[in-house]
Scaffold this motif. Structure first.
Motif, short mmCIF file in Angstrom:
data_model
loop_
_atom_site.label_atom_id
_atom_site.label_comp_id
_atom_site.label_asym_id
_atom_site.label_seq_id
_atom_site.Cartn_x
_atom_site.Cartn_y
_atom_site.Cartn_z
N ASP A 51 117.63 -10.61 43.35
CA ASP A 51 118.79 -11.14 44.06
C ASP A 51 118.70 -10.62 45.49
OD1 ASP A 51 121.19 -12.16 44.88
OD2 ASP A 51 122.42 -10.74 43.74
N THR A 52 118.01 -11.35 46.36
CA THR A 52 117.73 -10.89 47.72
C THR A 52 118.96 -11.02 48.61
OG1 THR A 52 115.45 -11.62 47.48
CG2 THR A 52 116.22 -11.19 49.70
N LYS A 53 119.28 -9.93 49.28
CA LYS A 53 120.39 -9.88 50.23
C LYS A 53 119.87 -9.31 51.54
CE LYS A 53 123.74 -10.82 47.25
NZ LYS A 53 124.71 -11.82 47.28
N ASP A 54 120.54 -9.64 52.63
CA ASP A 54 120.21 -9.11 53.94
C ASP A 54 121.32 -8.21 54.42
OD1 ASP A 54 117.77 -10.53 54.29
OD2 ASP A 54 118.89 -12.33 54.79
N LEU A 55 120.95 -7.17 55.15
CA LEU A 55 121.93 -6.23 55.69
C LEU A 55 121.46 -5.77 57.06
CD1 LEU A 55 124.42 -4.34 55.34
CD2 LEU A 55 122.87 -2.71 54.25
N SER A 56 122.38 -5.78 58.02
CA SER A 56 122.10 -5.22 59.34
C SER A 56 122.96 -3.99 59.50
CB SER A 56 122.45 -6.23 60.44
OG SER A 56 121.53 -7.28 60.44
N LEU A 57 122.31 -2.87 59.80
CA LEU A 57 123.02 -1.62 59.99
C LEU A 57 122.92 -1.18 61.44
CD1 LEU A 57 121.92 0.54 56.91
CD2 LEU A 57 124.03 -0.73 57.22
N SER A 58 124.04 -0.75 61.97
CA SER A 58 124.06 -0.12 63.29
C SER A 58 123.88 1.37 63.04
CB SER A 58 125.40 -0.41 63.96
OG SER A 58 125.45 0.21 65.20
N ILE A 59 122.87 1.97 63.68
CA ILE A 59 122.55 3.38 63.43
C ILE A 59 122.71 4.16 64.73
CG2 ILE A 59 120.81 5.01 62.64
CD1 ILE A 59 119.53 2.70 61.09
#
Length: 174
Positions: free
Chosen positions: A41-49
């Motif tokens: 179940d592929t999901k995308d995530l963008s994290l601000s670090i």
């Protein structure tokens, strides 16, 4: 002497059969385990670090560690933007787990991660992601001469002749 050879030969055959049967059982168990795997179940995530001070020691370290984490399919960290883009299997990990994982890299208090807000494209942006979004928009440009752009909102909402959709038949009755 002949009797001893027959006994040894019989023991050898029995031991081969026993070992062979055990291996067959292991093979069947392995194939059943493979069949019970759940689809990815592929999901995308963008994290601000925040807290990254360099590209090699910070950004690459975070990307490398994320790539090794179970459930992460792909990880990319852009130092200049302080953004990590992650593709992950939602069956094996989740957003909260990934955020906690990034914050735990290093001494545990070096980095702070949060889900990045989705950015809107600037008007002069030429990146592929923005070009795709602009192509999807169905708004008219100011100099557009197409019929769909020159109609007023009332004309756009009017039903065509012969339309049998429920919304149009109700408007004709009224």
């Amino acid at each position: 002497m002949m009797k001893i050879q027959k006994i040894l030969f019989t023991l050898a055959i029995v031991s081969f059969l026993v070992v062979g049967c055990k291996n067959e059982g292991k093979k069947e168990e392995a194939t059943q385990e493979q069949k019970t795997e759940v689809a990815v179940d592929t999901k995308d995530l963008s994290l601000s670090i925040s807290g990254m001070t360099c590209e090699i020691g910070c950004a690459r370290k975070i990307a490398s560690d994320l790539s090794k984490k179970e459930g992460v399919l792909e990880a990319n960290v852009v130092f200049n933007d302080s953004i990590a883009t992650i593709k992950y299997d939602a069956n094996k990990t989740n957003k909260a787990d990934l955020i906690a994982f990034v914050e735990g890299i290093g001494s545990g208090d070096m980095y702070k991660a949060s889900e990045a807000a989705k950015k809107t494209c600037k008007t002069d942006c030429t990146m592929a992601c923005c070009a795709a979004k602009k192509a999807d928009k169905k708004s008219c440009e100011t100099d557009c001469k197409k019929e769909c752009c020159t109609k007023t909102e009332t004309e756009k909402e009017a039903c065509k002749e012969g339309c049998t959709m429920a919304c149009c038949t109700e408007n004709k009755k009224a």
